[in-house]
Enzyme design. Structure first.
Site: not given
Ligand code: LLP
Length: 419
Positions: A245, A280-281, A319, A323, A349-350
């Site tokens: 997050g 973390p992603g 994105r 969003y 086409c949007e």
């Molecule tokens: N753990 C869980 C259970 C999750 O659902 C997620 C992300 C993460 C970890 C990783 O979160 P991060 O560290 O990346 O914030 N597509 C959207 C983001 C969707 C996130 C979904 N879950 C975007 O482009 O902003």
């Protein structure tokens, strides 16, 4: 790999935007556009910033594969000591092909099918993060049938507002994720003495692109309280999973650093002495990638501004359309800003296919290449074949050299699935 010339990541050498010292214009010329370009050095730096912030406190980083699961990126994370968070059986299998051991995989997801649960139980993943009473019952039936004891965590819905975009906030009661605290308490009351089920952790994840530490701290405090309570009730918990997050700065505004983030979490969890798992992603992958696009056409929009039509749009990076997300956009061979007022759009086409609204850039012309910044997370993974557009190529820059880590999809690749 030898260190790259100059600092890690994306910066300007004279007028040229470079990645780990390699000019992006050269990569666009060699690999074609649209193309995602990642900096291996920056992935390493971002991973280590979080990892190092723990000091000696026991922890494991489970990189969230959903942010970017290209094999070479997953392997790079693995080489740094990362484990993974997978959100589907296909991410689990991707992790396995990238060399991860099942014991390095946590499996999350609000709708895991029976087949997915069976696969995860059979492999013996580190934990399945359970999202409902129904899922726990299905999991127990599967584990019993296979003669296994399944390691699971329970995902608590803490009813905390992450104050992020509503599409990516997950911690409120009205969101579909997790089990409300009182329901989780009641559910766990029934778990003891059921030989197929072994509770190993509490899991929380309140959303993504969170730019204030407060919701993350509150979720950690709650997870710590509940973990202590469960330990008192005789559950031998192994760790606390605080999800992912942490947000990144898409527009240059200040965001909490990895060190501030980890310090805040430790402040809440240290009293439990339990190891921390993080997922973390974005914080690792987003800043480490750009999407390169070429200008196809220009045309008047209104008296003051022009459309710049790119060869990448919502099919390559959804994105902004989904969003209303902001990504910096800069020419790769001219200064980052200028006096021309542009609306940068894709070829789809949007009318929602806008990549950058109201940008002030130097004069652009067809053939010029622009970099869409901070696209390393939730970029390529969310791309689609709308309009039969091929998935873009991906390039990794490492040690001053670049290589294609995913070739551009062809129409034959797409049609191969069809009769
Ligand atoms: N753990 C869980 C259970 C999750 O659902 C997620 C992300 C993460 C970890 C990783 O979160 P991060 O560290 O990346 O914030 N597509 C959207 C983001 C969707 C996130 C979904 N879950 C975007 O482009 O902003």
């Amino acid at each position: 790999m030898p260190p790259p010339p100059g600092p890690a990541g994306f910066f300007r050498l004279d007028h040229d935007l470079v990645c780990d010292g390699v000019p992006l214009a050269a990569i666009a010329a060699g690999a074609g556009t649209p193309v995602y370009v990642y900096s291996a050095a920056l992935v390493r730096e971002r991973y280590r910033a979080i990892d190092d912030a723990f000091g000696g406190y026991p922890h494991a980083l489970h990189y969230a594969l959903k942010a970017n699961s290209t094999l070479a990126i997953a392997r790079l994370l693995r080489s740094l000591g990362s484990a993974v968070d997978a959100n589907s059986v296909w991410e689990i299998e991707t992790a396995r092909r990238a060399g991860f051991d099942p014991a390095q995989i946590v499996f999350t997801g609000v709708g895991k099918s029976p087949a997915e649960l069976e696969c995860a139980v059979g492999l013996g993943v580190k934990a399945i993060n359970v999202e409902s009473a129904g899922e726990l019952a299905r999991l127990e039936a599967i584990a019993t049938r296979l003669g296994r004891t399944v390691r699971f965590a329970i995902r608590i819905n803490p009813d905390i507002d992450a104050k992020s975009h509503p599409h990516i906030s997950t911690g409120l009661k009205i969101n579909k994720f997790g089990v409300p605290l009182d329901d989780a308490r009641a559910l766990l009351q029934t778990v003891k003495g059921r030989p197929a089920l072994s509770l190993v952790a509490i899991h929380v994840h309140v959303g993504s692109q969170i730019t204030s530490l407060d919701p993350l701290r509150r979720a950690a405090a709650l997870a710590a309280d509940v973990s202590l309570e469960l330990q008192r009730r005789g559950f031998p918990l192994e760790y606390i999973d605080l999800g992912g997050g942490l947000g990144v700065s898409y527009d240059g505004a200040e965001v909490p650093s990895p060190a501030d983030y980890v310090t805040a979490l430790l402040g809440e969890v240290r009293r439990t002495s339990l190891p921390i798992v993080l997922e973390p992603g974005r914080a690792i992958a987003a800043p480490a990638g750009v999407l390169l696009a070429r200008v196809i056409d220009m045309k008047a929009r209104d008296a003051a501004s022009e459309f710049v039509i790119l060869d990448a749009g919502m099919t390559e990076l959804i994105r902004p359309a989904l969003y209303n997300a902001f990504h910096r956009i800069e020419p790769v061979s001219a200064p980052a800003t200028g006096d021309r007022h542009y609306e940068l759009v894709g070829p789809v086409c949007e009318s929602s296919d806008v990549v950058g609204r109201d940008r002030m850039l130097p004069p652009l012309a067809p053939g010029d290449v622009v970099a869409i910044r901070d696209a390393g997370a939730y970029g390529s993974v969310m791309a689609s074949n709308y309009n039969r557009r091929p998935l873009p190529a991906e390039v990794l820059v490492d040690g001053g050299e670049w290589r294609v880590i995913r070739r551009r999809q062809t129409l034959d690749d797409q049609l191969a699935l069809e009769t």
